[in-house]
Design a protein around this motif. Structure first.
Motif, short mmCIF file in Angstrom:
data_model
loop_
_atom_site.label_atom_id
_atom_site.label_comp_id
_atom_site.label_asym_id
_atom_site.label_seq_id
_atom_site.Cartn_x
_atom_site.Cartn_y
_atom_site.Cartn_z
N THR A 191 0.86 -1.12 -0.04
CA THR A 191 -0.07 0.02 -0.01
C THR A 191 0.93 1.26 -0.01
N SER A 192 0.24 2.45 -0.14
CA SER A 192 1.18 3.59 -0.36
C SER A 192 1.77 4.15 0.83
N ASP A 193 0.98 3.65 2.03
CA ASP A 193 1.55 3.93 3.32
C ASP A 193 2.83 2.79 3.52
N GLN A 194 2.89 1.89 2.96
CA GLN A 194 3.88 0.92 3.23
C GLN A 194 3.67 0.09 4.45
N THR A 195 2.28 -0.10 4.69
CA THR A 195 1.95 -0.99 5.93
C THR A 195 1.65 -2.08 5.77
N LYS A 196 1.31 -2.49 4.18
CA LYS A 196 0.67 -3.75 3.86
C LYS A 196 1.61 -4.10 2.88
N LEU A 197 1.86 -5.72 2.69
CA LEU A 197 2.56 -6.18 1.72
C LEU A 197 1.85 -7.62 1.17
N PHE A 198 1.63 -7.61 -0.24
CA PHE A 198 0.60 -8.74 -0.52
C PHE A 198 1.59 -9.76 -1.42
N VAL A 199 1.31 -11.07 -1.04
CA VAL A 199 2.11 -12.09 -1.83
C VAL A 199 1.30 -13.13 -2.21
N SER A 200 1.20 -13.51 -3.33
CA SER A 200 0.50 -14.58 -3.94
C SER A 200 1.22 -15.89 -3.37
N MET A 201 0.41 -16.97 -3.38
CA MET A 201 0.79 -18.31 -3.10
C MET A 201 0.17 -19.22 -3.94
N PRO A 202 0.66 -19.48 -5.04
CA PRO A 202 -0.16 -20.39 -6.05
C PRO A 202 -0.50 -22.08 -5.57
N ASP A 203 0.32 -22.44 -4.81
CA ASP A 203 0.09 -23.74 -4.43
C ASP A 203 -0.80 -23.76 -3.28
N ALA A 204 -1.10 -22.70 -2.57
CA ALA A 204 -2.15 -22.63 -1.59
C ALA A 204 -3.33 -21.93 -2.03
N ASN A 205 -3.56 -21.41 -3.28
CA ASN A 205 -4.37 -20.82 -3.58
C ASN A 205 -5.02 -19.54 -2.93
N GLN A 206 -3.79 -18.76 -2.39
CA GLN A 206 -4.23 -17.70 -1.44
C GLN A 206 -3.25 -16.56 -1.93
N VAL A 207 -3.68 -15.62 -1.28
CA VAL A 207 -3.10 -14.31 -1.27
C VAL A 207 -2.63 -13.94 0.47
N ALA A 208 -1.35 -13.93 0.78
CA ALA A 208 -1.04 -13.65 2.18
C ALA A 208 -0.99 -11.88 2.17
N VAL A 209 -1.58 -11.68 3.27
CA VAL A 209 -1.74 -9.83 3.57
C VAL A 209 -0.50 -9.73 4.73
N ILE A 210 0.62 -9.20 4.45
CA ILE A 210 1.43 -9.17 5.47
C ILE A 210 1.46 -7.79 6.27
N ASP A 211 1.56 -7.49 7.57
CA ASP A 211 1.69 -6.22 8.11
C ASP A 211 3.05 -6.04 8.49
N THR A 212 3.71 -4.93 7.68
CA THR A 212 4.99 -4.54 7.76
C THR A 212 5.44 -3.86 8.89
N ASN A 213 4.61 -3.48 9.70
CA ASN A 213 4.88 -3.13 11.06
C ASN A 213 5.30 -3.97 12.03
N SER A 214 4.61 -5.22 12.04
CA SER A 214 5.11 -6.26 12.92
C SER A 214 5.91 -7.33 12.32
#
Length: 198
Positions: A1-24
């Motif tokens: 996100t523009s405020d750099q607080t969230k990072l998104f990672v696709s996981m093809p084998d899990a059929n999911q997207v991980a939402v990562i909190d960059t503060n923690s």
């Protein structure tokens, strides 16, 4: 996100997207998006995250609400690999369908697919120019750069280059676009005000 607080990672084998909190640096959520999760793209207003997913006839994109942290829509758009771009007002999403040689147009506010724009050759990369209010699509095999109006959703220009075109990106100001050609070790520079290679 523009405020750099969230990072998104696709996981093809899990059929999911991980939402990562960059503060923690912890995983805030794992969101189901469907088979073969791939390319992720955040629309300009950051309301929705778009993810390419699916196979065969169900190949397309999933739409994630960042407020609700869940998938709210899925669109089968066409066969093949997908790249995603948006109009600058986040009104429309444009999704390439490599094997079908089309670009799907989706109304973001209504969350409905409007239609498919045939471009004549298999798309490789896609970018939006705010200056031209148009979508630019490079095609590897055809060696063409197709220009689609972001408001009329139709082809308004084509530029001919050599086969081998790859990624297309615009410099700040959105007038000059750069298209790499890995087959000829060339970078084409396009002028969005003229819709021609300069």
């Amino acid at each position: 996100t523009s405020d750099q607080t969230k990072l998104f990672v696709s996981m093809p084998d899990a059929n999911q997207v991980a939402v990562i909190d960059t503060n923690s640096w912890s995983v805030a959520a794992n969101v189901d998006v469907g088979a073969d999760a791939g390319r992720v793209a955040l629309q300009p207003d950051e309301a929705y995250l778009w993810v390419s997913c699916g196979e065969g006839a169900q190949s397309g994109v999933a739409v994630l609400s960042l407020r609700e942290m869940k998938t709210i829509a899925r669109f089968p758009t066409g066969k093949g690999r997908h790249e995603i771009a948006f109009s600058d007002d986040s009104r429309f999403a444009f999704v390439t369908n490599h094997d079908d040689a089309t670009v799907s147009v989706i109304d973001v506010r209504k969350l409905i697919k409007i239609g498919d724009v045939p471009i004549g050759s298999k798309p490789t990369s896609i970018a939006f120019s705010k200056l031209a209010q148009a979508i630019y699509v490079s095609s590897n095999g055809g060696g063409t750069i197709t220009v689609i109006s972001s408001t009329k959703h139709e082809v308004i220009a084509r530029m001919k280059a050599d086969p081998g075109l790859g990624q297309i990106k615009f410099a700040p100001g959105d007038r000059l676009g750069f298209v790499v050609n890995t087959d000829t070790n060339t970078v084409y520079i396009i002028d969005a005000a003229l819709n021609r290679i300069i």
